[in-house]
Design a protein around this motif. Structure first.
Motif, PDB file in Angstrom:
ATOM      1  N   ASP A   5      -4.119  12.357  -1.858  1.00  0.00           N
ATOM      2  CA  ASP A   5      -3.078  11.309  -2.234  1.00  0.00           C
ATOM      3  C   ASP A   5      -2.498  11.394  -3.323  1.00  0.00           C
ATOM      4  O   ASP A   5      -3.203  11.800  -4.228  1.00  0.00           O
ATOM      5  N   ILE A   6      -1.371  10.812  -3.435  1.00  0.00           N
ATOM      6  CA  ILE A   6      -0.573  10.649  -5.054  1.00  0.00           C
ATOM      7  C   ILE A   6      -0.108   9.053  -4.965  1.00  0.00           C
ATOM      8  O   ILE A   6       0.497   8.824  -3.842  1.00  0.00           O
ATOM      9  N   ARG A   7      -0.498   8.346  -5.687  1.00  0.00           N
ATOM     10  CA  ARG A   7       0.265   7.115  -5.847  1.00  0.00           C
ATOM     11  C   ARG A   7       0.804   6.716  -7.119  1.00  0.00           C
ATOM     12  O   ARG A   7       0.479   7.050  -8.112  1.00  0.00           O
ATOM     13  N   VAL A   8       1.982   6.106  -7.183  1.00  0.00           N
ATOM     14  CA  VAL A   8       2.697   5.618  -8.120  1.00  0.00           C
ATOM     15  C   VAL A   8       2.493   4.443  -8.421  1.00  0.00           C
ATOM     16  O   VAL A   8       2.256   3.380  -7.709  1.00  0.00           O
ATOM     17  N   PHE A   9       2.615   3.736  -9.808  1.00  0.00           N
ATOM     18  CA  PHE A   9       2.602   2.322 -10.382  1.00  0.00           C
ATOM     19  C   PHE A   9       3.839   2.241 -10.740  1.00  0.00           C
ATOM     20  O   PHE A   9       4.507   2.818 -11.678  1.00  0.00           O
ATOM     21  N   ILE A  10       4.511   1.355 -10.089  1.00  0.00           N
ATOM     22  CA  ILE A  10       5.806   0.728 -10.145  1.00  0.00           C
ATOM     23  C   ILE A  10       5.850  -0.566 -11.065  1.00  0.00           C
ATOM     24  O   ILE A  10       5.126  -1.394 -10.765  1.00  0.00           O
ATOM     25  N   PRO A  11       6.793  -0.591 -11.936  1.00  0.00           N
ATOM     26  CA  PRO A  11       6.789  -1.622 -12.849  1.00  0.00           C
ATOM     27  C   PRO A  11       7.453  -2.610 -12.385  1.00  0.00           C
ATOM     28  O   PRO A  11       8.261  -2.512 -11.256  1.00  0.00           O
ATOM     29  N   SER A  12       7.197  -4.280 -12.729  1.00  0.00           N
ATOM     30  CA  SER A  12       8.120  -5.236 -12.002  1.00  0.00           C
ATOM     31  C   SER A  12       8.526  -6.056 -13.107  1.00  0.00           C
ATOM     32  O   SER A  12       7.739  -6.625 -14.118  1.00  0.00           O
ATOM     33  N   SER A  18       9.329  -8.914  -7.030  1.00  0.00           N
ATOM     34  CA  SER A  18       9.252  -7.673  -6.625  1.00  0.00           C
ATOM     35  C   SER A  18       7.997  -7.772  -5.547  1.00  0.00           C
ATOM     36  O   SER A  18       8.143  -6.806  -4.299  1.00  0.00           O
ATOM     37  N   GLN A  19       7.131  -8.376  -5.376  1.00  0.00           N
ATOM     38  CA  GLN A  19       5.893  -8.545  -4.272  1.00  0.00           C
ATOM     39  C   GLN A  19       6.969  -8.712  -3.238  1.00  0.00           C
ATOM     40  O   GLN A  19       6.803  -8.452  -1.872  1.00  0.00           O
ATOM     41  N   SER A  20       7.904  -9.941  -3.289  1.00  0.00           N
ATOM     42  CA  SER A  20       8.571 -10.615  -2.119  1.00  0.00           C
ATOM     43  C   SER A  20       9.429  -9.458  -1.527  1.00  0.00           C
ATOM     44  O   SER A  20       9.495  -9.292  -0.484  1.00  0.00           O
ATOM     45  N   PHE A  21      10.171  -8.728  -2.290  1.00  0.00           N
ATOM     46  CA  PHE A  21      11.108  -7.712  -1.843  1.00  0.00           C
ATOM     47  C   PHE A  21      10.291  -6.728  -1.228  1.00  0.00           C
ATOM     48  O   PHE A  21      10.960  -5.961  -0.013  1.00  0.00           O
ATOM     49  N   TYR A  22       9.057  -6.087  -1.712  1.00  0.00           N
ATOM     50  CA  TYR A  22       8.645  -4.855  -0.961  1.00  0.00           C
ATOM     51  C   TYR A  22       8.017  -5.529   0.419  1.00  0.00           C
ATOM     52  O   TYR A  22       7.911  -4.896   1.595  1.00  0.00           O
ATOM     53  N   ARG A  23       7.526  -6.928   0.462  1.00  0.00           N
ATOM     54  CA  ARG A  23       6.969  -7.407   1.642  1.00  0.00           C
ATOM     55  C   ARG A  23       8.175  -7.500   2.661  1.00  0.00           C
ATOM     56  O   ARG A  23       7.991  -7.401   3.927  1.00  0.00           O
ATOM     57  N   ALA A  24       9.464  -7.942   2.165  1.00  0.00           N
ATOM     58  CA  ALA A  24      10.495  -8.042   2.985  1.00  0.00           C
ATOM     59  C   ALA A  24      10.840  -6.728   3.574  1.00  0.00           C
ATOM     60  O   ALA A  24      11.455  -6.626   4.764  1.00  0.00           O
ATOM     61  N   LEU A  25      10.645  -5.449   2.993  1.00  0.00           N
ATOM     62  CA  LEU A  25      10.808  -4.069   3.447  1.00  0.00           C
ATOM     63  C   LEU A  25       9.771  -3.720   4.524  1.00  0.00           C
ATOM     64  O   LEU A  25      10.115  -2.672   5.126  1.00  0.00           O
ATOM     65  N   GLY A  26       8.574  -4.661   4.648  1.00  0.00           N
ATOM     66  CA  GLY A  26       7.603  -4.435   5.669  1.00  0.00           C
ATOM     67  C   GLY A  26       6.293  -3.707   5.123  1.00  0.00           C
ATOM     68  O   GLY A  26       5.592  -3.580   5.845  1.00  0.00           O
ATOM     69  N   PHE A  27       6.213  -4.161   3.761  1.00  0.00           N
ATOM     70  CA  PHE A  27       4.906  -3.609   3.387  1.00  0.00           C
ATOM     71  C   PHE A  27       3.828  -4.583   3.380  1.00  0.00           C
ATOM     72  O   PHE A  27       4.362  -5.768   3.157  1.00  0.00           O
ATOM     73  N   GLN A  49       2.862  -3.161 -10.436  1.00  0.00           N
ATOM     74  CA  GLN A  49       1.924  -3.705 -11.533  1.00  0.00           C
ATOM     75  C   GLN A  49       2.961  -4.805 -12.257  1.00  0.00           C
ATOM     76  O   GLN A  49       4.240  -4.971 -12.153  1.00  0.00           O
ATOM     77  N   ARG A  50       2.113  -5.635 -12.925  1.00  0.00           N
ATOM     78  CA  ARG A  50       2.802  -6.828 -13.667  1.00  0.00           C
ATOM     79  C   ARG A  50       3.190  -6.159 -15.215  1.00  0.00           C
ATOM     80  O   ARG A  50       2.345  -6.484 -15.920  1.00  0.00           O
ATOM     81  N   TYR A  51       4.088  -5.413 -15.176  1.00  0.00           N
ATOM     82  CA  TYR A  51       4.295  -4.641 -16.444  1.00  0.00           C
ATOM     83  C   TYR A  51       5.859  -4.149 -16.310  1.00  0.00           C
ATOM     84  O   TYR A  51       6.225  -3.990 -15.162  1.00  0.00           O
ATOM     85  N   TYR A  52       6.546  -4.079 -17.585  1.00  0.00           N
ATOM     86  CA  TYR A  52       7.938  -3.745 -17.365  1.00  0.00           C
ATOM     87  C   TYR A  52       8.201  -3.199 -18.608  1.00  0.00           C
ATOM     88  O   TYR A  52       8.084  -3.783 -19.810  1.00  0.00           O
ATOM     89  N   ASN A  53       8.805  -2.131 -18.316  1.00  0.00           N
ATOM     90  CA  ASN A  53       9.641  -1.404 -19.353  1.00  0.00           C
ATOM     91  C   ASN A  53      10.854  -0.938 -18.992  1.00  0.00           C
ATOM     92  O   ASN A  53      10.952  -0.184 -18.115  1.00  0.00           O
ATOM     93  N   LYS A  54      12.086  -1.549 -19.591  1.00  0.00           N
ATOM     94  CA  LYS A  54      13.184  -1.415 -19.075  1.00  0.00           C
ATOM     95  C   LYS A  54      13.626   0.178 -19.005  1.00  0.00           C
ATOM     96  O   LYS A  54      14.186   0.731 -17.840  1.00  0.00           O
TER      97      LYS A  54
END
Length: 117
Positions: A5-12, A18-27, A49-54
């Motif tokens: 597998d390969i998994r990405v870490f997406i910033p928020s 962001s959690q709500s957005f991805y749940r709305a997409l069905g995750f 992740q609770r991390y953000y870099n613009k």
């Protein structure tokens, strides 16, 4: 080396949005820690992740390969993207298949793709 597998870490920019957005997409969301969530749908997973870099977030592109682009478009267009500071394109025909561009709440760009057989 055999890969499983390969998994990405997406910033928020806003972790809860962001959690709500991805749940709305069905995750489905599982908490890994206070600052990290695992999102899963159809045996596909990624980390939020609770991390953000613009600069990083607005340069991050991911490809999500789907079986049915019309079903994907229905799912994407069925959520209130404006509530999440997100947007999407209509389905575009390309030489290699069809694609919807979906910008997530932190500026991450998803290429939702149905590849040609």
């Amino acid at each position: 080396m055999k890969l499983n597998d390969i998994r990405v870490f997406i910033p928020s920019k806003d972790y809860e949005t962001s959690q709500s957005f991805y749940r709305a997409l069905g995750f489905t969301l599982s908490k890994a820690s206070d600052d990290l969530s695992i999102l899963e749908k159809d045996n596909t997973t990624f980390f939020l992740q609770r991390y953000y870099n613009k600069e990083f977030a607005e340069n991050l592109m991911l490809q999500l390969v789907v079986e049915d682009i019309e079903a994907a478009y229905k799912a994407v267009s069925g959520i209130e993207v404006g509530n999440y500071n997100a947007r999407f394109s209509p389905i575009k025909q390309e030489s290699w298949g069809k694609v919807i561009y979906l910008w997530g709440p932190s500026g991450e760009l998803w290429h939702i793709t149905e590849l040609k057989p």
